[in-house]
Design a protein around this motif. Sequence first.
Motif, PDB file in Angstrom:
ATOM      1  N   LEU A  66       0.820  -1.205   0.000  1.00  0.00           N
ATOM      2  CA  LEU A  66       0.000   0.000   0.000  1.00  0.00           C
ATOM      3  C   LEU A  66       0.857   1.260   0.000  1.00  0.00           C
ATOM      4  O   LEU A  66       0.579   2.214  -0.741  1.00  0.00           O
ATOM      5  N   PHE A  67       1.915   1.266   0.810  1.00  0.00           N
ATOM      6  CA  PHE A  67       2.754   2.461   0.940  1.00  0.00           C
ATOM      7  C   PHE A  67       4.024   2.384   0.099  1.00  0.00           C
ATOM      8  O   PHE A  67       4.884   3.261   0.199  1.00  0.00           O
ATOM      9  N   GLY A  68       4.144   1.353  -0.715  1.00  0.00           N
ATOM     10  CA  GLY A  68       5.314   1.246  -1.581  1.00  0.00           C
ATOM     11  C   GLY A  68       6.602   0.989  -0.834  1.00  0.00           C
ATOM     12  O   GLY A  68       7.669   1.455  -1.265  1.00  0.00           O
ATOM     13  N   LEU A  69       6.534   0.253   0.267  1.00  0.00           N
ATOM     14  CA  LEU A  69       7.728  -0.048   1.055  1.00  0.00           C
ATOM     15  C   LEU A  69       8.367  -1.336   0.534  1.00  0.00           C
ATOM     16  O   LEU A  69       7.705  -2.359   0.409  1.00  0.00           O
ATOM     17  N   ASP A  70       9.641  -1.266   0.254  1.00  0.00           N
ATOM     18  CA  ASP A  70      10.390  -2.439  -0.200  1.00  0.00           C
ATOM     19  C   ASP A  70      11.621  -2.579   0.696  1.00  0.00           C
ATOM     20  O   ASP A  70      12.555  -1.781   0.595  1.00  0.00           O
ATOM     21  N   PRO A  71      11.642  -3.572   1.590  1.00  0.00           N
ATOM     22  CA  PRO A  71      12.766  -3.676   2.526  1.00  0.00           C
ATOM     23  C   PRO A  71      14.087  -4.041   1.872  1.00  0.00           C
ATOM     24  O   PRO A  71      15.142  -3.874   2.490  1.00  0.00           O
ATOM     25  N   ASP A  72      14.052  -4.525   0.630  1.00  0.00           N
ATOM     26  CA  ASP A  72      15.282  -4.951  -0.029  1.00  0.00           C
ATOM     27  C   ASP A  72      15.709  -4.017  -1.153  1.00  0.00           C
ATOM     28  O   ASP A  72      16.696  -4.289  -1.849  1.00  0.00           O
ATOM     29  N   GLN A  73      14.992  -2.920  -1.369  1.00  0.00           N
ATOM     30  CA  GLN A  73      15.334  -2.016  -2.463  1.00  0.00           C
ATOM     31  C   GLN A  73      16.507  -1.127  -2.069  1.00  0.00           C
ATOM     32  O   GLN A  73      16.417  -0.366  -1.095  1.00  0.00           O
ATOM     33  N   GLY A  92      20.763   9.984   9.921  1.00  0.00           N
ATOM     34  CA  GLY A  92      20.721   8.728   9.177  1.00  0.00           C
ATOM     35  C   GLY A  92      19.955   8.785   7.883  1.00  0.00           C
ATOM     36  O   GLY A  92      19.435   7.769   7.420  1.00  0.00           O
ATOM     37  N   GLY A  93      19.863   9.958   7.273  1.00  0.00           N
ATOM     38  CA  GLY A  93      19.158  10.068   6.003  1.00  0.00           C
ATOM     39  C   GLY A  93      17.654  10.143   6.133  1.00  0.00           C
ATOM     40  O   GLY A  93      16.930   9.797   5.185  1.00  0.00           O
ATOM     41  N   MET A  94      17.142  10.629   7.270  1.00  0.00           N
ATOM     42  CA  MET A  94      15.700  10.759   7.442  1.00  0.00           C
ATOM     43  C   MET A  94      15.146  11.800   6.478  1.00  0.00           C
ATOM     44  O   MET A  94      15.716  12.868   6.288  1.00  0.00           O
ATOM     45  N   SER A  95      14.007  11.463   5.860  1.00  0.00           N
ATOM     46  CA  SER A  95      13.357  12.371   4.917  1.00  0.00           C
ATOM     47  C   SER A  95      11.889  11.976   4.832  1.00  0.00           C
ATOM     48  O   SER A  95      11.436  11.037   5.499  1.00  0.00           O
ATOM     49  N   ALA A  96      11.125  12.702   4.000  1.00  0.00           N
ATOM     50  CA  ALA A  96       9.708  12.385   3.827  1.00  0.00           C
ATOM     51  C   ALA A  96       9.535  11.004   3.203  1.00  0.00           C
ATOM     52  O   ALA A  96       8.581  10.279   3.516  1.00  0.00           O
ATOM     53  N   ASP A  97      10.443  10.616   2.312  1.00  0.00           N
ATOM     54  CA  ASP A  97      10.359   9.295   1.692  1.00  0.00           C
ATOM     55  C   ASP A  97      10.884   8.195   2.599  1.00  0.00           C
ATOM     56  O   ASP A  97      10.495   7.038   2.454  1.00  0.00           O
ATOM     57  N   HIS A  98      11.769   8.538   3.516  1.00  0.00           N
ATOM     58  CA  HIS A  98      12.358   7.565   4.432  1.00  0.00           C
ATOM     59  C   HIS A  98      12.279   8.128   5.859  1.00  0.00           C
ATOM     60  O   HIS A  98      13.252   8.682   6.372  1.00  0.00           O
ATOM     61  N   PRO A  99      11.102   7.991   6.509  1.00  0.00           N
ATOM     62  CA  PRO A  99      10.901   8.660   7.815  1.00  0.00           C
ATOM     63  C   PRO A  99      11.878   8.226   8.895  1.00  0.00           C
ATOM     64  O   PRO A  99      12.206   9.023   9.782  1.00  0.00           O
ATOM     65  N   LEU A 100      12.343   6.988   8.846  1.00  0.00           N
ATOM     66  CA  LEU A 100      13.274   6.498   9.865  1.00  0.00           C
ATOM     67  C   LEU A 100      14.713   6.434   9.359  1.00  0.00           C
ATOM     68  O   LEU A 100      15.584   5.922  10.055  1.00  0.00           O
ATOM     69  N   GLY A 101      14.947   6.912   8.170  1.00  0.00           N
ATOM     70  CA  GLY A 101      16.292   6.889   7.609  1.00  0.00           C
ATOM     71  C   GLY A 101      16.560   5.659   6.779  1.00  0.00           C
ATOM     72  O   GLY A 101      15.660   4.853   6.490  1.00  0.00           O
ATOM     73  N   ILE A 102      17.821   5.513   6.380  1.00  0.00           N
ATOM     74  CA  ILE A 102      18.247   4.387   5.554  1.00  0.00           C
ATOM     75  C   ILE A 102      19.467   3.747   6.182  1.00  0.00           C
ATOM     76  O   ILE A 102      20.133   4.336   7.040  1.00  0.00           O
ATOM     77  N   ASP A 103      19.757   2.510   5.758  1.00  0.00           N
ATOM     78  CA  ASP A 103      20.934   1.842   6.303  1.00  0.00           C
ATOM     79  C   ASP A 103      22.170   2.227   5.484  1.00  0.00           C
ATOM     80  O   ASP A 103      22.073   2.592   4.309  1.00  0.00           O
ATOM     81  N   PRO A 104      23.350   2.191   6.123  1.00  0.00           N
ATOM     82  CA  PRO A 104      24.574   2.585   5.415  1.00  0.00           C
ATOM     83  C   PRO A 104      25.151   1.472   4.554  1.00  0.00           C
ATOM     84  O   PRO A 104      26.211   1.670   3.956  1.00  0.00           O
ATOM     85  N   LEU A 105      24.498   0.340   4.478  1.00  0.00           N
ATOM     86  CA  LEU A 105      25.013  -0.769   3.662  1.00  0.00           C
ATOM     87  C   LEU A 105      24.598  -0.608   2.211  1.00  0.00           C
ATOM     88  O   LEU A 105      25.436  -0.592   1.305  1.00  0.00           O
ATOM     89  N   LEU A 111      12.324   1.904   7.896  1.00  0.00           N
ATOM     90  CA  LEU A 111      10.932   1.657   8.252  1.00  0.00           C
ATOM     91  C   LEU A 111      10.427   0.377   7.596  1.00  0.00           C
ATOM     92  O   LEU A 111       9.760  -0.447   8.244  1.00  0.00           O
ATOM     93  N   ALA A 112      10.746   0.193   6.314  1.00  0.00           N
ATOM     94  CA  ALA A 112      10.310  -1.017   5.613  1.00  0.00           C
ATOM     95  C   ALA A 112      10.937  -2.261   6.231  1.00  0.00           C
ATOM     96  O   ALA A 112      10.282  -3.299   6.363  1.00  0.00           O
ATOM     97  N   ARG A 113      12.193  -2.165   6.641  1.00  0.00           N
ATOM     98  CA  ARG A 113      12.868  -3.335   7.204  1.00  0.00           C
ATOM     99  C   ARG A 113      12.347  -3.658   8.612  1.00  0.00           C
ATOM    100  O   ARG A 113      12.262  -4.817   8.996  1.00  0.00           O
ATOM    101  N   VAL A 114      12.004  -2.625   9.381  1.00  0.00           N
ATOM    102  CA  VAL A 114      11.425  -2.872  10.706  1.00  0.00           C
ATOM    103  C   VAL A 114      10.048  -3.520  10.579  1.00  0.00           C
ATOM    104  O   VAL A 114       9.719  -4.463  11.304  1.00  0.00           O
TER     105      VAL A 114
END
Length: 329
Positions: A66-73, A92-105, A111-114
């Motif tokens: 529904l929200f277009g979350l892809d934990p592996d993208q 950690g790269g928090m933004s409107a598209d990534h409210p909780l940030g992104i991983d450095p890997l 958010l999608a991974r949680v």
Amino acid sequence: MTAPMTTAGNAPEAPASPSPAKTIEGRSLGRIAWTRFKRDKAAVAGGIVVILLILLALLAGPLESLFGLDPDQPNTDLLDADLGGLPLGDWGGMSADHPLGIDPLQGRDLLARVVDGSWVSLLVAFGATVLSNTLGTVLGVMAGYYGGWVDTVISRLMDVFLAFPLLLFAIAISASLQGGAFGLHGLPLHIMVLIFVIGFFNWPYMGRIVRGQTLSLREREFVHAARSLGARGPFILFKELLPNLVGPILVYSTLLIPTNILFEAGLSFLGVGIQPPQSSWGGMLADAKNYYQVDPQYMVVPGLAIFITVLAFNLLGDGLRDALDPKSN
């Protein structure tokens, strides 16, 4: 003798009829427990969070779609190559598209991974709790009711299981079955192994609680009445004793689930639990251990997910214990 004179409009008043007595409404034990539980605001808050977490785990797939979350993208364009792959921007790269940030890997959305890791943790925790509670309840009630050599054998079996170095044993079993076993491979195998390891070796804790409660219940009047009517052991166990053990079993289950969540996260952190590419809270913490100084956001997010989940279940368990057994305080 003449009748008393009455005039119109001055008729003698009729005696007042007594008001009907207010009926006393009986309350069931469940209603009384619910009333006590509602008074505990912390337990109610914990219950609400637990319900939301369960819904999140059940609806993880639809929510991601529904929200277009892809934990592996991967989002490598959001990583700063000059800084060794750290997320661009603050926090950690928090933004409107990534409210909780992104991983450095790989720049994957946290958010999608949680969300994707929530159903794994809760599935393993609930599955292991059901397995350990089933074994512990059946063996514990048998030991407490029959006593004698049955109690001795089951109690010594509990001591043997409690003496196992569970963490080392779990690591050994999980590591040896990573390739494939029992016709299962990949994620289904990892989940089944974790449920078996955690649940099968934790049943003595529930067994001891149920045994102690059964030792007290077997001397109660309703058990003697059932015996006097000719009821046999299996009937008394499953029709008389088990219904009176629902409260302790329910309370201990809510306290055992967060322990199993932590155990699953610990095994995934050590690399013998849920394996990539499936995200898990413990696996995210394992990946974040090399970045906590330069990108603490990567460790804070899964750490908070585990903390909130465990705290909610503990608050709920404490509230249920106080509501179902107020004399324990």
